[in-house]
Design a protein around this motif. Structure first.
Motif, PDB file in Angstrom:
ATOM      1  N   LYS A  76       0.712  -1.149   0.557  1.00 37.33           N
ATOM      2  CA  LYS A  76      -0.352   0.143   0.160  1.00 37.33           C
ATOM      3  C   LYS A  76       1.003   1.490  -0.077  1.00 37.33           C
ATOM      4  O   LYS A  76       0.405   2.484  -0.447  1.00 37.33           O
ATOM      5  CB  LYS A  76      -0.881   0.043   0.991  1.00 37.33           C
ATOM      6  N   PHE A  77       1.862   1.763   0.785  1.00 38.53           N
ATOM      7  CA  PHE A  77       2.819   2.655   0.922  1.00 38.53           C
ATOM      8  C   PHE A  77       3.062   2.321  -0.610  1.00 38.53           C
ATOM      9  O   PHE A  77       3.880   2.765  -1.026  1.00 38.53           O
ATOM     10  CB  PHE A  77       3.962   2.153   1.978  1.00 38.53           C
ATOM     11  N   MET A  78       3.919   1.366  -0.371  1.00 36.58           N
ATOM     12  CA  MET A  78       4.797   1.515  -2.149  1.00 36.58           C
ATOM     13  C   MET A  78       4.223   1.835  -3.027  1.00 36.58           C
ATOM     14  O   MET A  78       4.331   2.994  -4.598  1.00 36.58           O
ATOM     15  CB  MET A  78       5.656  -0.076  -2.555  1.00 36.58           C
ATOM     16  N   ASP A  79       2.758   1.364  -3.626  1.00 39.34           N
ATOM     17  CA  ASP A  79       1.832   2.020  -4.435  1.00 39.34           C
ATOM     18  C   ASP A  79       1.603   3.087  -4.714  1.00 39.34           C
ATOM     19  O   ASP A  79       1.128   4.567  -5.618  1.00 39.34           O
ATOM     20  CB  ASP A  79       0.750   1.507  -4.676  1.00 39.34           C
ATOM     21  N   LEU A  80       1.403   4.180  -2.925  1.00 41.75           N
ATOM     22  CA  LEU A  80       1.547   5.196  -3.414  1.00 41.75           C
ATOM     23  C   LEU A  80       2.486   6.268  -2.929  1.00 41.75           C
ATOM     24  O   LEU A  80       2.470   7.200  -4.467  1.00 41.75           O
ATOM     25  CB  LEU A  80       1.094   5.416  -1.203  1.00 41.75           C
ATOM     26  N   VAL A  81       3.665   5.867  -2.475  1.00 41.42           N
ATOM     27  CA  VAL A  81       4.569   6.539  -3.431  1.00 41.42           C
ATOM     28  C   VAL A  81       4.910   6.648  -5.205  1.00 41.42           C
ATOM     29  O   VAL A  81       5.235   7.393  -5.477  1.00 41.42           O
ATOM     30  CB  VAL A  81       6.199   6.448  -2.805  1.00 41.42           C
ATOM     31  N   LEU A  82       4.750   5.536  -5.318  1.00 43.17           N
ATOM     32  CA  LEU A  82       4.953   5.962  -7.054  1.00 43.17           C
ATOM     33  C   LEU A  82       3.989   6.475  -7.913  1.00 43.17           C
ATOM     34  O   LEU A  82       4.378   6.830  -8.536  1.00 43.17           O
ATOM     35  CB  LEU A  82       4.474   4.063  -7.476  1.00 43.17           C
ATOM     36  N   GLU A  83       2.675   6.369  -7.293  1.00 36.05           N
ATOM     37  CA  GLU A  83       1.340   7.834  -7.929  1.00 36.05           C
ATOM     38  C   GLU A  83       1.780   8.260  -7.372  1.00 36.05           C
ATOM     39  O   GLU A  83       2.107   9.932  -8.411  1.00 36.05           O
ATOM     40  CB  GLU A  83       0.463   7.019  -6.823  1.00 36.05           C
ATOM     41  N   VAL A  84       2.540   9.080  -5.965  1.00 34.71           N
ATOM     42  CA  VAL A  84       2.643  10.592  -5.700  1.00 34.71           C
ATOM     43  C   VAL A  84       3.903  10.802  -6.293  1.00 34.71           C
ATOM     44  O   VAL A  84       4.058  12.718  -6.669  1.00 34.71           O
ATOM     45  CB  VAL A  84       2.397  10.705  -4.183  1.00 34.71           C
ATOM     46  N   LYS A  85       5.302  10.094  -6.650  1.00 31.58           N
ATOM     47  CA  LYS A  85       6.759  10.357  -6.980  1.00 31.58           C
ATOM     48  C   LYS A  85       6.760  12.099  -6.418  1.00 31.58           C
ATOM     49  O   LYS A  85       7.449  12.768  -7.260  1.00 31.58           O
ATOM     50  CB  LYS A  85       6.555  10.631  -8.374  1.00 31.58           C
ATOM     51  N   PRO A  86       7.672  11.443  -4.651  1.00 34.09           N
ATOM     52  CA  PRO A  86       7.648  12.508  -4.434  1.00 34.09           C
ATOM     53  C   PRO A  86       9.206  12.577  -4.528  1.00 34.09           C
ATOM     54  O   PRO A  86       9.883  11.460  -5.222  1.00 34.09           O
ATOM     55  CB  PRO A  86       7.938  11.553  -2.859  1.00 34.09           C
ATOM     56  N   THR A  87       9.593  13.558  -4.152  1.00 29.82           N
ATOM     57  CA  THR A  87      11.491  14.085  -4.112  1.00 29.82           C
ATOM     58  C   THR A  87      12.743  13.241  -4.020  1.00 29.82           C
ATOM     59  O   THR A  87      13.331  12.368  -4.588  1.00 29.82           O
ATOM     60  CB  THR A  87      11.662  15.658  -3.886  1.00 29.82           C
ATOM     61  N   GLN A  88      11.806  12.350  -2.681  1.00 25.89           N
ATOM     62  CA  GLN A  88      12.871  11.752  -1.954  1.00 25.89           C
ATOM     63  C   GLN A  88      11.700  10.416  -1.269  1.00 25.89           C
ATOM     64  O   GLN A  88      10.831  11.162  -0.275  1.00 25.89           O
ATOM     65  CB  GLN A  88      13.148  12.066  -1.022  1.00 25.89           C
ATOM     66  N   VAL A  89      11.656   9.521  -1.188  1.00 21.56           N
ATOM     67  CA  VAL A  89      11.623   8.090  -0.192  1.00 21.56           C
ATOM     68  C   VAL A  89      12.324   7.367   0.516  1.00 21.56           C
ATOM     69  O   VAL A  89      13.347   6.967   0.304  1.00 21.56           O
ATOM     70  CB  VAL A  89      10.514   7.012  -0.691  1.00 21.56           C
TER      71      VAL A  89
END
Length: 237
Positions: A76-89
């Motif tokens: 769930k977290f990975m899907d969110l990050v891949l959607e949002v594409k922040p500068t850094q995870v």
């Protein structure tokens, strides 16, 4: 100068305690950047008890500095990050029910898992950082994962410094030197405050960024958030 990323989780905690939208998380994110912070950090957890997953999406047009999303890389977290594409995870091995982060990765035991996760984020143009304790073989293990940066878990330093033991910084200095030698970018966070941040920054070579939330928001209750952000910036010069 070491960059200051303000963790706004505690603003979300306060908002959620009454429902509604007071305080306004997006306005606080915009304001801390206006006041000089060079980044905004959030750490959504599966139960969404402070930052909600929708907050991460809503912050995209608001954060124009560096956007850092922390968390355990469950699907769930990975899907969110891949959607949002922040500068850094920033990858943190916290349990679902953890009150706060309380340990770094075992980068040797979890090497193959971290390699897979980090590769996926890097394929999507997202800078990666992993949360680690100031232990030299964990720093060496971090290098093997392919991460861009590490974030040193600073609770032990903060505890020792609060007791008057400045020698508590020694493992962090050694870890920073090794990270620099290995070509790893260096971040730090957890229990850093106005009381200890200057000493930490002055002794840690190559410190790129600190992420500070609980102390900064607590200090702001007395001193005001604009004032506190600028006090941190002065100490990080």
């Amino acid at each position: 100068m070491t960059k200051l990323s303000v963790n706004i989780n505690k603003i979300a905690t306060l908002r959620n305690s009454r429902g509604g939208n007071v305080p306004d998380l997006l306005k606080v994110a915009a304001d801390v950047q206006k006041f000089g912070a060079q980044g905004v950090t959030i750490h959504p957890r599966p139960d969404e008890r402070h930052i909600r997953y929708q907050d991460a999406r809503d912050l995209v047009p608001v954060v124009y500095t560096e956007y850092n999303i922390e968390g355990n890389p469950i699907k769930k977290f990975m899907d969110l990050v891949l959607e949002v594409k922040p500068t850094q995870v920033t990858l943190v091995p916290d349990a679902d029910d953890a009150i706060t982060s309380n340990a770094g990765w075992d980068t040797i035991k979890h090497k193959s898992f971290l390699q897979e996760v980090i590769a996926e984020f890097k394929r999507n143009g997202i800078r990666t950082s992993i949360f680690v304790d100031p232990v030299l073989n964990m720093i060496e293990g971090a290098k093997e994962t392919g991460t861009d940066r590490i974030e040193l878990y600073t609770e032990a330093f903060a505890h020792e410094y609060g007791l008057g033991n400045e020698a508590g910084i020694a493992p962090y200095v050694a870890s920073a030197k090794l990270a620099n030698e290995l070509g790893l970018g260096l971040n730090a966070g957890h229990d850093l405050s106005l009381d200890n941040i200057k000493f930490f920054k002055d002794n840690i070579p190559g410190l790129l960024e600190v992420s500070i939330g609980h102390a900064l928001i607590s200090e702001s209750l007395y001193l005001g958030i604009e004032n506190v952000v600028n006090m941190y910036l002065q100490k990080l010069k």
